[in-house]
Design a protein around this motif. Structure first.
Motif, PDB file in Angstrom:
ATOM      1  N   ALA A 329       0.833  -1.207   0.000  1.00  0.00           N
ATOM      2  CA  ALA A 329       0.000   0.000   0.000  1.00  0.00           C
ATOM      3  C   ALA A 329       0.864   1.253   0.000  1.00  0.00           C
ATOM      4  O   ALA A 329       0.609   2.210  -0.742  1.00  0.00           O
ATOM      5  CB  ALA A 329      -0.929  -0.008   1.215  1.00  0.00           C
ATOM      6  N   ALA A 330       1.908   1.272   0.844  1.00  0.00           N
ATOM      7  CA  ALA A 330       2.797   2.444   0.929  1.00  0.00           C
ATOM      8  C   ALA A 330       3.480   2.727  -0.398  1.00  0.00           C
ATOM      9  O   ALA A 330       3.690   3.881  -0.767  1.00  0.00           O
ATOM     10  CB  ALA A 330       3.835   2.217   2.019  1.00  0.00           C
ATOM     11  N   ASN A 331       3.815   1.664  -1.140  1.00  0.00           N
ATOM     12  CA  ASN A 331       4.496   1.831  -2.422  1.00  0.00           C
ATOM     13  C   ASN A 331       3.587   2.412  -3.508  1.00  0.00           C
ATOM     14  O   ASN A 331       4.070   2.787  -4.580  1.00  0.00           O
ATOM     15  CB  ASN A 331       5.040   0.491  -2.912  1.00  0.00           C
ATOM     16  N   ARG A 332       2.286   2.450  -3.227  1.00  0.00           N
ATOM     17  CA  ARG A 332       1.355   3.066  -4.178  1.00  0.00           C
ATOM     18  C   ARG A 332       0.600   4.222  -3.509  1.00  0.00           C
ATOM     19  O   ARG A 332      -0.543   4.517  -3.857  1.00  0.00           O
ATOM     20  CB  ARG A 332       0.375   2.032  -4.720  1.00  0.00           C
ATOM     21  N   ASP A 333       1.245   4.861  -2.587  1.00  0.00           N
ATOM     22  CA  ASP A 333       0.648   5.988  -1.879  1.00  0.00           C
ATOM     23  C   ASP A 333       0.515   7.180  -2.833  1.00  0.00           C
ATOM     24  O   ASP A 333       1.523   7.707  -3.312  1.00  0.00           O
ATOM     25  CB  ASP A 333       1.545   6.353  -0.692  1.00  0.00           C
ATOM     26  N   PRO A 334      -0.714   7.623  -3.129  1.00  0.00           N
ATOM     27  CA  PRO A 334      -0.873   8.742  -4.065  1.00  0.00           C
ATOM     28  C   PRO A 334      -0.308  10.051  -3.535  1.00  0.00           C
ATOM     29  O   PRO A 334      -0.097  10.992  -4.304  1.00  0.00           O
ATOM     30  CB  PRO A 334      -2.391   8.833  -4.264  1.00  0.00           C
ATOM     31  N   GLY A 335      -0.037  10.110  -2.234  1.00  0.00           N
ATOM     32  CA  GLY A 335       0.594  11.292  -1.682  1.00  0.00           C
ATOM     33  C   GLY A 335       2.087  11.346  -1.987  1.00  0.00           C
ATOM     34  O   GLY A 335       2.720  12.389  -1.779  1.00  0.00           O
ATOM     35  N   ARG A 336       2.650  10.237  -2.459  1.00  0.00           N
ATOM     36  CA  ARG A 336       4.082  10.168  -2.752  1.00  0.00           C
ATOM     37  C   ARG A 336       4.383   9.919  -4.230  1.00  0.00           C
ATOM     38  O   ARG A 336       5.463  10.250  -4.715  1.00  0.00           O
ATOM     39  CB  ARG A 336       4.726   9.049  -1.928  1.00  0.00           C
ATOM     40  N   TYR A 337       3.444   9.255  -4.931  1.00  0.00           N
ATOM     41  CA  TYR A 337       3.705   8.847  -6.303  1.00  0.00           C
ATOM     42  C   TYR A 337       2.605   9.355  -7.232  1.00  0.00           C
ATOM     43  O   TYR A 337       1.418   9.242  -6.923  1.00  0.00           O
ATOM     44  CB  TYR A 337       3.781   7.315  -6.417  1.00  0.00           C
ATOM     45  N   ALA A 338       3.010   9.891  -8.375  1.00  0.00           N
ATOM     46  CA  ALA A 338       2.058  10.274  -9.410  1.00  0.00           C
ATOM     47  C   ALA A 338       1.572   9.013 -10.124  1.00  0.00           C
ATOM     48  O   ALA A 338       2.359   8.120 -10.423  1.00  0.00           O
ATOM     49  CB  ALA A 338       2.722  11.220 -10.411  1.00  0.00           C
ATOM     50  N   GLU A 339       0.276   8.918 -10.354  1.00  0.00           N
ATOM     51  CA  GLU A 339      -0.316   7.744 -11.003  1.00  0.00           C
ATOM     52  C   GLU A 339       0.233   6.451 -10.376  1.00  0.00           C
ATOM     53  O   GLU A 339       0.834   5.620 -11.065  1.00  0.00           O
ATOM     54  CB  GLU A 339      -0.038   7.761 -12.505  1.00  0.00           C
ATOM     55  N   PRO A 340       0.032   6.259  -9.087  1.00  0.00           N
ATOM     56  CA  PRO A 340       0.687   5.152  -8.377  1.00  0.00           C
ATOM     57  C   PRO A 340       0.294   3.766  -8.863  1.00  0.00           C
ATOM     58  O   PRO A 340       1.071   2.823  -8.693  1.00  0.00           O
ATOM     59  CB  PRO A 340       0.258   5.365  -6.926  1.00  0.00           C
ATOM     60  N   ASP A 341      -0.884   3.633  -9.466  1.00  0.00           N
ATOM     61  CA  ASP A 341      -1.329   2.311  -9.906  1.00  0.00           C
ATOM     62  C   ASP A 341      -0.925   1.991 -11.331  1.00  0.00           C
ATOM     63  O   ASP A 341      -1.314   0.958 -11.872  1.00  0.00           O
ATOM     64  CB  ASP A 341      -2.850   2.192  -9.762  1.00  0.00           C
ATOM     65  N   ARG A 342      -0.133   2.880 -11.954  1.00  0.00           N
ATOM     66  CA  ARG A 342       0.390   2.594 -13.283  1.00  0.00           C
ATOM     67  C   ARG A 342       1.818   2.065 -13.176  1.00  0.00           C
ATOM     68  O   ARG A 342       2.597   2.509 -12.341  1.00  0.00           O
ATOM     69  CB  ARG A 342       0.377   3.854 -14.159  1.00  0.00           C
ATOM     70  N   PHE A 343       2.144   1.111 -14.022  1.00  0.00           N
ATOM     71  CA  PHE A 343       3.485   0.536 -14.101  1.00  0.00           C
ATOM     72  C   PHE A 343       4.268   1.312 -15.143  1.00  0.00           C
ATOM     73  O   PHE A 343       4.009   1.207 -16.344  1.00  0.00           O
ATOM     74  CB  PHE A 343       3.378  -0.951 -14.476  1.00  0.00           C
ATOM     75  N   LEU A 344       5.227   2.143 -14.694  1.00  0.00           N
ATOM     76  CA  LEU A 344       5.915   3.078 -15.579  1.00  0.00           C
ATOM     77  C   LEU A 344       7.430   3.030 -15.361  1.00  0.00           C
ATOM     78  O   LEU A 344       7.917   3.380 -14.284  1.00  0.00           O
ATOM     79  CB  LEU A 344       5.431   4.512 -15.326  1.00  0.00           C
ATOM     80  N   LEU A 345       8.168   2.625 -16.376  1.00  0.00           N
ATOM     81  CA  LEU A 345       9.627   2.583 -16.260  1.00  0.00           C
ATOM     82  C   LEU A 345      10.229   3.976 -16.234  1.00  0.00           C
ATOM     83  O   LEU A 345      11.351   4.150 -15.748  1.00  0.00           O
ATOM     84  CB  LEU A 345      10.236   1.795 -17.426  1.00  0.00           C
ATOM     85  N   THR A 346       9.513   4.961 -16.748  1.00  0.00           N
ATOM     86  CA  THR A 346      10.026   6.328 -16.816  1.00  0.00           C
ATOM     87  C   THR A 346       9.508   7.191 -15.671  1.00  0.00           C
ATOM     88  O   THR A 346       9.444   8.418 -15.783  1.00  0.00           O
ATOM     89  CB  THR A 346       9.633   6.971 -18.161  1.00  0.00           C
ATOM     90  N   ARG A 347       9.181   6.557 -14.568  1.00  0.00           N
ATOM     91  CA  ARG A 347       8.696   7.292 -13.391  1.00  0.00           C
ATOM     92  C   ARG A 347       9.733   8.339 -12.967  1.00  0.00           C
ATOM     93  O   ARG A 347      10.937   8.110 -13.065  1.00  0.00           O
ATOM     94  CB  ARG A 347       8.426   6.290 -12.264  1.00  0.00           C
ATOM     95  N   SER A 348       9.261   9.463 -12.450  1.00  0.00           N
ATOM     96  CA  SER A 348      10.136  10.559 -12.071  1.00  0.00           C
ATOM     97  C   SER A 348      11.150  10.130 -11.018  1.00  0.00           C
ATOM     98  O   SER A 348      10.813   9.441 -10.053  1.00  0.00           O
ATOM     99  CB  SER A 348       9.309  11.730 -11.533  1.00  0.00           C
ATOM    100  N   ARG A 349      12.372  10.568 -11.194  1.00  0.00           N
ATOM    101  CA  ARG A 349      13.418  10.274 -10.214  1.00  0.00           C
ATOM    102  C   ARG A 349      13.238  11.077  -8.934  1.00  0.00           C
ATOM    103  O   ARG A 349      13.923  10.826  -7.939  1.00  0.00           O
ATOM    104  CB  ARG A 349      14.793  10.579 -10.825  1.00  0.00           C
ATOM    105  N   ASP A 350      12.342  12.068  -8.961  1.00  0.00           N
ATOM    106  CA  ASP A 350      12.096  12.878  -7.766  1.00  0.00           C
ATOM    107  C   ASP A 350      11.194  12.170  -6.763  1.00  0.00           C
ATOM    108  O   ASP A 350      11.077  12.602  -5.620  1.00  0.00           O
ATOM    109  CB  ASP A 350      11.448  14.217  -8.156  1.00  0.00           C
ATOM    110  N   GLU A 351      10.550  11.091  -7.189  1.00  0.00           N
ATOM    111  CA  GLU A 351       9.681  10.357  -6.273  1.00  0.00           C
ATOM    112  C   GLU A 351      10.531   9.542  -5.294  1.00  0.00           C
ATOM    113  O   GLU A 351      11.652   9.143  -5.615  1.00  0.00           O
ATOM    114  CB  GLU A 351       8.730   9.455  -7.063  1.00  0.00           C
ATOM    115  N   PRO A 352      10.024   9.281  -4.091  1.00  0.00           N
ATOM    116  CA  PRO A 352      10.845   8.621  -3.071  1.00  0.00           C
ATOM    117  C   PRO A 352      11.115   7.156  -3.393  1.00  0.00           C
ATOM    118  O   PRO A 352      10.400   6.539  -4.188  1.00  0.00           O
ATOM    119  CB  PRO A 352       9.988   8.745  -1.804  1.00  0.00           C
TER     120      PRO A 352
END
Length: 412
Positions: A329-352
């Motif tokens: 659940a924490a790994n898909r926290d919308p308060g920390r990740y943009a579009e948390p339920d999408r599988f994205l290899l190009t996710r922002s490096r600014d995310e924790p």
């Protein structure tokens, strides 16, 4: 109400069978998630809407947010041992190893094992990992159709960790079987047959490592068992601690990576646009590893026990209170990740960073090794198996605590 909320009296461990039955009867969402992980994220979304911590009528608090999970993991007022000596995670294959210990024993034993997993050493070892990886993939691809888990994802990390420890290759098949036994035990031992199976695995590994330790004391080599045997000769740890530490490093050293590689293959083939990105640019492999670990963590859930008065999201927690940490659940926290339920290899490096390797003093010792192996494996898959496709029904591990696949039929 007070007694129901006193989790130290209601439930000793979140893996306890009788306690989980009581939680299920009381409508506690933890029991439902453990029984049916497929619908967990819908449950987490509903709970998270009420706050970062869910405090059910019966059972332990459930932590859903990345922030609060991280706070608990880094707070030394929370540990892994109960006052009676038992583990917050129940009695399992790792209960007598340092991964389930608190300071000072955890600190002492971890420090002795740490030199084997130094990032620089592992970078130097990368050529060996690449050689094993390509040999396994070439052999598998020659079949046309193969099982990605048993033919590749499993033998790769077993060969690597066995090499690091200094274990002869002929034992590799046994270790893969032990991994399945271990995964089942982490859900709690349910039957006498399962207990006998677990006891046999522990005893067999104990005999193997005790024998290898005697050999290394007489003839030291450049491997981890020699390192630990030397430490034992210097009275820095006991013979029993050498055996349990070797057992931990072996099983934990390959289990996470087996599940990482198998899950990555399934996720990439399920998301062809992301698979196409990796094939076009294999240098995305390290980011793919992190996204797989975030999106589908091999260890989705854990626990801590408050050792003294503490706080949980600003509310007081009494000593000996069990707290369940929902890493998935924490790994898909919308308060920390943009579009948390999408599988994205190009996710922002600014995310924790995800919490799949934990945080704080129990941060996974083998994380650097797992990352190197995952990087090498996904890079090789992108280059050598560009036509990879799933051809049969995947078989999942019989555990809600260790997530991964036992079988993944594929073709190239």
């Amino acid at each position: 109400m007070t007694l129901l909320r006193d989790t130290g009296k209601v439930i000793r461990s979140w893996t306890d069978r009788a306690a989980l039955a009581a939680l299920a009867a009381a409508g506690n969402p933890l029991a439902g998630v453990l029984r049916d992980p497929a619908g967990e994220h819908a449950v987490y979304a509903k709970l998270r809407a009420r706050g970062p911590v869910h405090r059910p009528m019966l059972g332990p608090p459930l932590v859903l947010s990345h922030r609060v999970c991280g706070e608990v993991l880094r707070d030394n007022r929370f540990g892994l041992r109960r006052a009676d000596g038992g583990s917050a995670n129940g009695e399992n294959f790792f209960s007598d190893t340092f991964i389930e210990q608190d300071p000072p024993d955890h600190t002492r034993l971890r420090r002795l094992a740490a030199p084997a997993f130094r990032p620089k050493l592992l970078r130097d070892y990368r050529d060996r990992i690449e050689k094993i990886t390509r040999e396994l993939l070439h052999t598998a691809v020659a079949k046309g159709e193969f099982d990605l888990v048993t033919d590749f994802a499993s033998p790769l990390p077993i060969a690597v960790i066995s090499d690091l420890l200094g274990i002869p290759d002929e034992h590799a098949g046994r270790f893969a079987r032990y991994g399945v036994v271990v995964a089942r035990s982490l859900n709690g031992v349910r039957t006498l047959a399962q207990q006998r199976e677990l006891d046999a695995a522990v005893a067999d590994l104990g005999e193997l490592f005790a024998d290898l330790m005697r050999q290394r004391q007489a003839d030291p080599r450049d491997d981890v068992i020699s390192l630990l045997a030397t430490a034992q000769a210097q009275d820095k740890l006991s013979a029993g601690e050498v055996v349990t530490t070797c057992r931990l490093l072996l099983i934990a050293g390959f289990e996470t990576t087996v599940n990482l590689i198998g899950t990555a293959a399934k996720l990439l083939t399920d998301h062809p646009e992301q698979w196409a990105l990796l094939k076009q640019d294999p240098d995305l492999a390290p980011r793919a590893v992190e996204e797989v670990l975030r999106y589908s963590p091999p260890v989705p859930i854990g626990a801590r026990i408050s050792q003294q008065p503490a706080e949980l999201d600003g509310e007081p927690v009494q000593p000996q209170t069990l707290v369940v940490l929902l890493f998935a659940a924490a790994n898909r926290d919308p308060g920390r990740y943009a579009e948390p339920d999408r599988f994205l290899l190009t996710r922002s490096r600014d995310e924790p960073e995800h919490l799949s390797f934990s945080q704080g003093i129990h941060y996974c010792l083998g994380a650097p090794l797992s990352r190197v192996e995952g990087d090498v494996a996904l890079r090789a898959m992108a280059e050598l198996t560009p036509g990879l496709r799933v051809t049969g029904e995947p078989v999942t591990r019989p555990s809600s605590v260790i997530r991964g696949l036992l079988h993944l039929p594929v073709a190239v």
